[in-house]
Design a protein around this motif. Structure first.
Motif, short mmCIF file in Angstrom:
data_model
loop_
_atom_site.label_atom_id
_atom_site.label_comp_id
_atom_site.label_asym_id
_atom_site.label_seq_id
_atom_site.Cartn_x
_atom_site.Cartn_y
_atom_site.Cartn_z
N ASN A 185 7.92 3.49 -10.87
CA ASN A 185 7.15 2.30 -11.20
C ASN A 185 7.68 1.74 -12.52
O ASN A 185 7.64 2.42 -13.54
CB ASN A 185 5.67 2.67 -11.34
CG ASN A 185 4.78 1.48 -11.57
OD1 ASN A 185 5.13 0.57 -12.30
ND2 ASN A 185 3.60 1.49 -10.96
N TYR A 187 6.48 -0.25 -14.63
CA TYR A 187 5.46 -0.37 -15.70
C TYR A 187 5.20 0.99 -16.36
O TYR A 187 5.06 1.09 -17.58
CB TYR A 187 4.18 -0.95 -15.12
CG TYR A 187 4.36 -2.32 -14.52
CD1 TYR A 187 4.59 -3.42 -15.32
CD2 TYR A 187 4.33 -2.50 -13.13
CE1 TYR A 187 4.77 -4.69 -14.77
CE2 TYR A 187 4.52 -3.75 -12.57
CZ TYR A 187 4.75 -4.83 -13.38
OH TYR A 187 4.94 -6.07 -12.82
N LEU A 228 -2.44 -3.83 -15.93
CA LEU A 228 -1.49 -2.88 -15.34
C LEU A 228 -2.15 -1.86 -14.42
O LEU A 228 -1.48 -1.25 -13.59
CB LEU A 228 -0.72 -2.16 -16.44
CG LEU A 228 0.20 -3.04 -17.31
CD1 LEU A 228 0.96 -2.19 -18.31
CD2 LEU A 228 1.17 -3.83 -16.44
N GLU A 229 -3.48 -1.68 -14.56
CA GLU A 229 -4.16 -0.74 -13.67
C GLU A 229 -4.07 -1.19 -12.23
O GLU A 229 -4.04 -0.37 -11.30
CB GLU A 229 -5.62 -0.58 -14.10
CG GLU A 229 -5.80 0.14 -15.43
CD GLU A 229 -7.27 0.33 -15.78
OE1 GLU A 229 -8.05 0.70 -14.88
OE2 GLU A 229 -7.64 0.10 -16.95
N THR A 230 -4.01 -2.49 -12.03
CA THR A 230 -3.89 -3.03 -10.66
C THR A 230 -2.46 -2.97 -10.15
O THR A 230 -2.20 -3.28 -9.00
CB THR A 230 -4.38 -4.49 -10.63
OG1 THR A 230 -3.54 -5.29 -11.49
CG2 THR A 230 -5.82 -4.58 -11.10
N LYS A 231 -1.52 -2.57 -11.02
CA LYS A 231 -0.11 -2.51 -10.65
C LYS A 231 0.39 -1.07 -10.58
O LYS A 231 1.58 -0.79 -10.77
CB LYS A 231 0.73 -3.32 -11.65
CG LYS A 231 0.34 -4.81 -11.68
CD LYS A 231 1.11 -5.57 -12.73
CE LYS A 231 0.67 -7.04 -12.75
NZ LYS A 231 1.37 -7.83 -13.79
N GLY A 232 -0.54 -0.18 -10.32
CA GLY A 232 -0.16 1.21 -10.10
C GLY A 232 0.00 2.05 -11.34
O GLY A 232 0.65 3.10 -11.29
#
Length: 563
Positions: A185, A187, A228-232
């Motif tokens: 990932n 991020y 960023l929590e919604t992006k894994g």
């Protein structure tokens, strides 16, 4: 100014000894040191708890227990005690064999382990067993730390890559992670290595800069603002904010027994690291560190940790260095830090729920890289190839074997190395330095004088069962010279003589007497060696007047008679 306590109270309560002579003017320095220690400890304790498979607040509990226990019973006024990344992978690996990581059973076993470690440390300190801290030689210690560092890196890479953590042996996990690197990932990669870079840069500028805390705050703000929590990007989540209830772990007697070997390994490592920390940051440079009392302090920290449901604690060289460098005057610095962490748990637990797990992994990656002593490894490689191989063997054992077995093997290698070094000792011939009364070990580059009918030899190691046969064989070879009339044993480098070696020495003295060769001992300076001469009856065959203060005196008095 604090009212002076009685000498008896100061002796039994090291916290009072730490505060003896403490003045109100020292309060600002202790507060600054405590605030700096808090800034360093918060991210470190959270990350170490995660490394062991515990909730972040358990790391805070361990820090509070370690700080309070050591402040009450330890001697060093700088030492910081709490959760530590050196021992955490070891006991986590051992506990994983008995219970699944993260389960209530796992936490209960960890608390029981802390109690056992605390009891062992307290007993070691009470019975003055500080010498146990020397069980690990420097090469074995360096190899041990390098192996632990690899374990930490492998355990934290999944968090940085944003992939599932693989199971199995360390080498297999490395291979699995290598196959999944392309699935990383971006991020989590950015956060993990970004935190690592910030912490490393801060450390380079000044150890006083709380780089880990700065990086954690920056990563958290970035995660919130960019969603960023919604992006894994997984986060720590809300801390419970509930303080622990003191209680003893409720486990079956046979499980206590299973924990004893692991507790012994952890206690040995804590003793080693606590001793090194105390000696590295002495309370008073003019006095030796009170290692035994520091063992009691570290043991008290683990006992308190076990009672409140945490895990074993250890002395921290980096945190201790921070307290010393920021001007801390007493254990009040650690108590200030513990109080601030307690306040954070009680009133600010919600502030930490958005901390990315990759940020904690980045902190641990820095810790792992820092404990690899690369400069020392290079120096040992250049100066002693054999001991370099000892580093490699120890690191390989910890990486390839289950970690607690690797540590046990490392301790065994250290002891074998010490035994091997002792068995290599041989007799050393001495020669007189021209125009002096000094006798010195013979060396090709040093001109010396000797006589065919006088032999002066030394043995530069303890005389024990490990080398008694070699000692006897070497002396018998010297006795082959038919011209010999006087044999002098220069005993300055013989600190100890055991029963087996004493019997060999008795035989040598009798052989000399039978062949008409005078035997003398010079510079028997060790009190233990002198006591061995009495205890093993060496004076029954060796006249007391044949024990001299110097080789020159022995040769001057006995050589003419021998001639």
């Amino acid at each position: 100014m604090i009212r002076p306590a009685s000498d008896a109270n100061i002796r039994h309560w090291p916290l009072l000894r730490s505060l003896q002579g403490w003045r109100l003017s020292a309060l600002p320095a202790d507060l600054v040191a405590g605030l700096t220690l808090t800034a360093i400890a918060i991210p470190e304790q959270m990350a170490t708890a995660k490394l062991g498979g515990f909730a972040p607040e358990i790391g805070f509990f361990a820090f509070i227990a370690g700080s309070l226990g050591f402040a009450l019973f330890g001697a060093n006024r700088f030492l910081s005690c709490g959760a530590d990344s050196t021992i955490t992978p070891i006991f986590a690996g051992g506990l994983a064999l008995l219970a699944a990581s993260g389960t209530p059973d796992y936490s209960t076993l960890a608390a029981a382990l802390a109690l056992l470690v605390g009891v062992m440390l307290a007993c070691a300190g009470t019975f003055k067993l500080g010498g146990i801290a020397n069980l690990l030689s420097v090469p074995v210690t360096i190899g041990f730390l390098a192996g632990i560092a690899i374990h930490i890196i492998v355990s934290q890479l999944p968090g940085v890559l944003g992939v599932a953590s693989p199971g199995g042996p360390t080498v297999a996990r490395i291979a699995t992670l290598a196959r999944h690197v392309t699935e990383a990932n971006p991020y989590t990669l950015m956060i993990g290595f970004g935190v690592l870079a910030i912490v490393a840069l801060s450390e380079t500028i000044s150890a006083r800069i709380p780089g880990a805390l700065i990086a954690l705050v920056a990563a958290t703000l970035l995660g919130i603002s960019a969603g960023l929590e919604t992006k894994g990007v997984p986060v720590v989540g809300a801390l419970s904010g509930t303080l622990p209830t003191p209680q003893l772990p409720d486990i079956a007697p046979e499980r206590w027994v299973k924990l004893v070997p692991l507790a012994f390994l952890i206690a040995i490592i804590v003793m080693m690291q606590s001793a090194a920390t105390s000696r590295g940051f002495p309370s008073n440079p003019d006095q030796p560190a009170d290692i035994d009392r520091d063992f009691v302090g570290a043991g008290a920290g683990s006992l308190l940790a076990g009672i409140i449901g945490a895990f074993p604690v250890n002395a921290s060289p980096p945190r201790t260095g921070i307290v010393a460098e920021t001007g801390g005057q007493s254990q009040l610095s650690s108590l200030v830090a513990a109080g601030l962490v307690l306040a954070l748990i009680s009133f600010g637990a919600g502030l930490l729920k958005h901390v990315p797990e990759a940020a904690l992994a980045g902190v641990l990656l820095f810790v792992a890289l820092r404990i690899i002593r690369l400069a020392q490894i290079v120096r040992i490689y250049r100066q002693s190839k054999g001991e370099f191989l000892l580093i490699i063997a120890t690191a390989a054992a910890i990486i390839l074997l289950p970690i607690e077995q690797g540590v046990a093997l490392g301790i065994a290698l250290s002891l074998l190395h010490g035994i091997w070094s002792t068995t290599r000792a041989h007799l050393v011939p001495f020669e007189r330095v021209p125009d002096t009364t000094i006798w010195w070990p013979a060396h090709p580059s040093i001109k010396g004088e000797s006589s065919a009918d006088v032999a002066v030899v030394g043995f530069q190691a303890p005389l024990s069962f490990l080398n008694a046969t070699t000692f006897r064989a070497d002396i018998q070879e010297v006795l082959q010279d038919s011209r010999l009339r006087l044999l002098v044993l220069e005993a300055n480098s013989i600190p100890e003589i055991d029963f087996t070696a004493a019997q060999a020495l008795l035989d040598i003295i009798k052989i000399c007497r039978e062949r008409g060769i005078s035997f003398a001992v010079a510079r028997l300076e060790s009190l233990r060696a002198q006591e061995a001469f009495e205890r093993f009856g060496l004076y029954e065959v060796l006249p007391r007047e044949h024990v001299f203060h110097s080789v020159h005196e022995a040769v001057r008095k006995l050589a003419p008679a021998a001639g």
